[in-house]
Design a protein around this motif. Sequence first.
Motif, short mmCIF file in Angstrom:
data_model
loop_
_atom_site.label_atom_id
_atom_site.label_comp_id
_atom_site.label_asym_id
_atom_site.label_seq_id
_atom_site.Cartn_x
_atom_site.Cartn_y
_atom_site.Cartn_z
N GLY A 92 46.47 33.38 17.02
CA GLY A 92 46.54 32.54 18.21
C GLY A 92 46.11 33.30 19.45
N CYS A 93 46.61 34.54 19.59
CA CYS A 93 46.27 35.35 20.76
C CYS A 93 44.78 35.66 20.79
CB CYS A 93 47.08 36.64 20.76
SG CYS A 93 48.81 36.36 21.12
N THR A 95 42.44 33.85 19.39
CA THR A 95 41.74 32.59 19.65
C THR A 95 41.73 32.27 21.14
OG1 THR A 95 42.54 31.82 17.53
CG2 THR A 95 41.63 30.16 18.99
N ALA A 96 42.86 32.52 21.81
CA ALA A 96 42.96 32.15 23.22
C ALA A 96 42.30 33.17 24.13
CB ALA A 96 44.42 31.99 23.60
N THR A 97 41.89 34.33 23.59
CA THR A 97 41.24 35.31 24.45
C THR A 97 39.81 35.58 24.00
OG1 THR A 97 42.28 37.03 23.12
CG2 THR A 97 43.37 36.45 25.17
N TRP A 98 39.67 36.38 22.94
CA TRP A 98 38.33 36.80 22.50
C TRP A 98 37.46 35.64 22.08
CZ3 TRP A 98 36.59 41.37 23.67
CH2 TRP A 98 37.50 42.42 23.85
N LEU A 99 38.04 34.72 21.28
CA LEU A 99 37.22 33.65 20.72
C LEU A 99 36.64 32.77 21.84
CD1 LEU A 99 36.42 32.91 17.87
CD2 LEU A 99 38.15 31.15 17.85
N ILE A 147 50.68 41.49 20.95
CA ILE A 147 51.11 41.85 22.31
C ILE A 147 50.02 42.64 23.01
CG2 ILE A 147 52.76 43.26 23.60
CD1 ILE A 147 54.86 42.47 21.57
N LEU A 148 49.32 43.49 22.26
CA LEU A 148 48.23 44.25 22.87
C LEU A 148 47.09 43.33 23.29
CD1 LEU A 148 48.08 47.43 20.60
CD2 LEU A 148 48.96 47.23 22.93
N THR A 149 46.82 42.29 22.48
CA THR A 149 45.74 41.37 22.81
C THR A 149 46.09 40.53 24.02
OG1 THR A 149 45.43 41.19 20.43
CG2 THR A 149 44.14 39.70 21.79
N LEU A 150 47.35 40.10 24.07
CA LEU A 150 47.76 39.16 25.11
C LEU A 150 49.16 39.57 25.59
CD1 LEU A 150 46.57 36.50 26.33
CD2 LEU A 150 48.10 35.29 24.80
N PRO A 151 49.23 40.52 26.53
CA PRO A 151 50.55 41.04 26.93
C PRO A 151 51.44 39.96 27.54
CG PRO A 151 48.77 42.42 27.74
CD PRO A 151 48.14 41.19 27.22
N LYS A 152 50.84 39.01 28.26
CA LYS A 152 51.64 37.93 28.86
C LYS A 152 51.18 36.61 28.28
CE LYS A 152 52.38 40.12 33.32
NZ LYS A 152 51.18 40.70 33.93
N PRO A 153 52.08 35.64 28.14
CA PRO A 153 51.65 34.33 27.65
C PRO A 153 50.53 33.79 28.52
CG PRO A 153 54.04 34.42 27.80
CD PRO A 153 53.52 35.68 28.41
N GLY A 154 49.55 33.19 27.89
CA GLY A 154 48.43 32.66 28.67
C GLY A 154 47.21 32.52 27.80
N GLY A 155 46.05 32.77 28.39
CA GLY A 155 44.81 32.58 27.67
C GLY A 155 44.48 31.10 27.60
N THR A 243 46.97 24.73 23.55
CA THR A 243 45.95 25.09 24.54
C THR A 243 46.06 26.53 25.07
OG1 THR A 243 47.10 24.40 26.55
CG2 THR A 243 45.84 22.71 25.38
N SER A 244 47.26 27.13 25.06
CA SER A 244 47.32 28.55 25.43
C SER A 244 48.24 29.26 24.44
CB SER A 244 47.82 28.73 26.86
OG SER A 244 49.17 28.39 26.93
N ALA A 245 48.24 30.60 24.50
CA ALA A 245 48.93 31.36 23.46
C ALA A 245 50.03 32.23 24.03
CB ALA A 245 47.93 32.22 22.70
N ASP A 246 50.81 32.79 23.11
CA ASP A 246 51.93 33.67 23.44
C ASP A 246 52.12 34.52 22.19
OD1 ASP A 246 54.40 34.81 23.74
OD2 ASP A 246 55.52 32.94 23.76
N ALA A 247 52.40 35.80 22.38
CA ALA A 247 52.47 36.71 21.23
C ALA A 247 53.53 36.28 20.23
CB ALA A 247 52.74 38.13 21.71
N ASN A 248 54.54 35.53 20.67
CA ASN A 248 55.62 35.14 19.75
C ASN A 248 55.47 33.72 19.23
OD1 ASN A 248 57.08 37.57 20.02
ND2 ASN A 248 57.73 36.91 22.05
N ILE A 249 54.30 33.11 19.47
CA ILE A 249 54.16 31.67 19.22
C ILE A 249 54.35 31.32 17.74
CG2 ILE A 249 51.67 31.65 18.84
CD1 ILE A 249 51.62 29.18 20.71
#
Lengths: 326, 315
Positions: A92-93, A95-99, A147-155, A243-249
């Motif tokens: 998920g992280c 997908t919401a960032t790199w992809l 967590i490294l990919t997406l330290p805070k929920p978002g993307g 629509t957005s991600a979170d490391a714990n999703i």
Amino acid sequence: MTAAPVETGPRGSSERGKLARARLLRSLLPALSLVLVLLAIAWLNPRAISYFGFSLMLNLAIPIALATIAQMFVIAGNELDLSIGTFVGFVGCVTATWLKDAPLVGVVILLASIGVYALLGALIHLRNLPSIVVTLGMSFVWQGLAILTLPKPGGKAPDWLLSLMAFKPPLVPFPIIAALLIAAVVYFGLMRTSYGVILRGSGGNAAALERAGWSLLKTKIVLFALAGLFGVLSGMALIGITTSADANIGNGYTLLSIAGVILGGGEFVGGRVSPIGAVIGALTLALAASPLLTFMHIPPDWQVAANGAILIIVLAARVLISRRER
Amino acid sequence: MASLRLLLAKPWIWSFIGAALVWLATVTFTGGYGGGGMITAALSLAVFTVIVGVGQMFVITLGPGNVDLSLPANIGLASAVAMKVMDGNDQMIAVGLLAALACGMAIGAANYLLIWALRIPPIIATLSASFIIQSIDISYGRGLQIKPPPGFADFANRQILGIPVLAILTVLFTIGAAIALQRMIYGRSVLAIGQNIRAAWLAGVNVGRIRFLTYTLSGALGGLDGALLAGYFRGANVDIGNEYLLASIAVVVIGGTSVAGGKANVPGVWGAALFLVLLLTMLNTFGVSAGVRLLLTGLIIVGVITAAGGQKALR
């Protein structure tokens, strides 16, 4: 746990009929649980049984179904994947960032993560490792990477994914079509192709397969790679909806996926799994998890307990039926 | 020399060597500063992993598929029960500890009841049970702000010459567990069941009773751990036991106990627990981010398991 009944000598036709009925009942159990949950929802809130109601209630059913199928492949080989939840979160992280930002890099990362799954299968087979421990360790790895990919929920999910998941077909809600599609594809692949039989056989009787000349290393790699593939699809579908991600999703998905496979009639050992049952199990869980309990005015505190209770009730029903099967 | 070779042949020695190496790496990094304090802190934290680790070890030794996944939920609920019963009152410490033990034992017994009555693998039984326990805990422990009695919190944090009292007591407890495992009928029966459940049954071992006792023991240790954790961290918490799911299984496996069952190792649980705690301390000292810490913890556990290799059941 329950061994297939062995045909011992001739049986009376009435006894055979009883046996067939018990088997039919057993294979219908997942569907019956789903119908039961649907009836309860219809009784509690008739308005929920509509195109809009189903679209809303089954919103999260697609990623749960995909994660359940991923777990089912692992269980088919007599292993257990305790990392699928954090893996879905990691996907998920990504997908919401790199992809979204650099699709090519994103695709490479996701393909590489499927490769890691395949490697895990090889490692577990070659070193004879307990899959519970390896995947428990991997769950930390995926969570750390997430967590490294997406330290805070978002993307943000890529636009094509958003429009795919928001697709509104006429008459039948999208989640139901998607569930049917997933069930049909996996059913054909695992239950109706010759290599699917080999894959299930690796869980049923590995020694016999090996003596027949099949590579157990290859079956384990294929099963784990398929689990990785469906884990990736699950993570992408999840982000397409949220629509957005979170490391714990995805953390809850490990338990949901195992429960889904078992609800769907899968067995922990012996390669006895059912793709259609797994999808039905996932739908039942998705419906029972929150819509049903909300309509029943069960406070959120007790929703986890209700999941556990549903699991225990279905397993108890299965024991009763299996007893008759003998 | 011969005794050294004998020592190196012990499966548990590697976890202690690993712990020592991690400690050395950290002390080198800090330039020798805080080495002693690190050992004290590691001992106090390792205690909680050792207690549940021993329970998990007995369960895992019962044979393939046997594992107690309800420990985190069990610890969480018992910590709330202990704090509520003690209610900040020094006179109620013993009662509170007993209540936490009873709560844990009830959970363990319920686990075995599910396994026995539904004939389902322990993984799914303890998992379903943990769902229900978790909900009970959320509902029971909601907004629980009770601090432990001052006497209990002092006791959980007390040290003698830099060695935590709890660690000394836990060493005594693990010696008892080792004797129970190797020298008592109960422990020998657990090992026998793990090696071959059918042979054990034919040899007259009461398989059902031993398995029941083992799951109850694991539950009781989870309950005790919850109460002690609440005392040490000065308060109960739903999530207090979360990290002990991986930790309890990992210390058993890293410590040289066979996942296939029938072969257990008590000293290894201590070594592995110290290794894990020191590993986290080291990563914290190095100042790595939460993501890297999780990543490295996971990789090291997978690496250690791979290096140790596994012997699966010869079914």
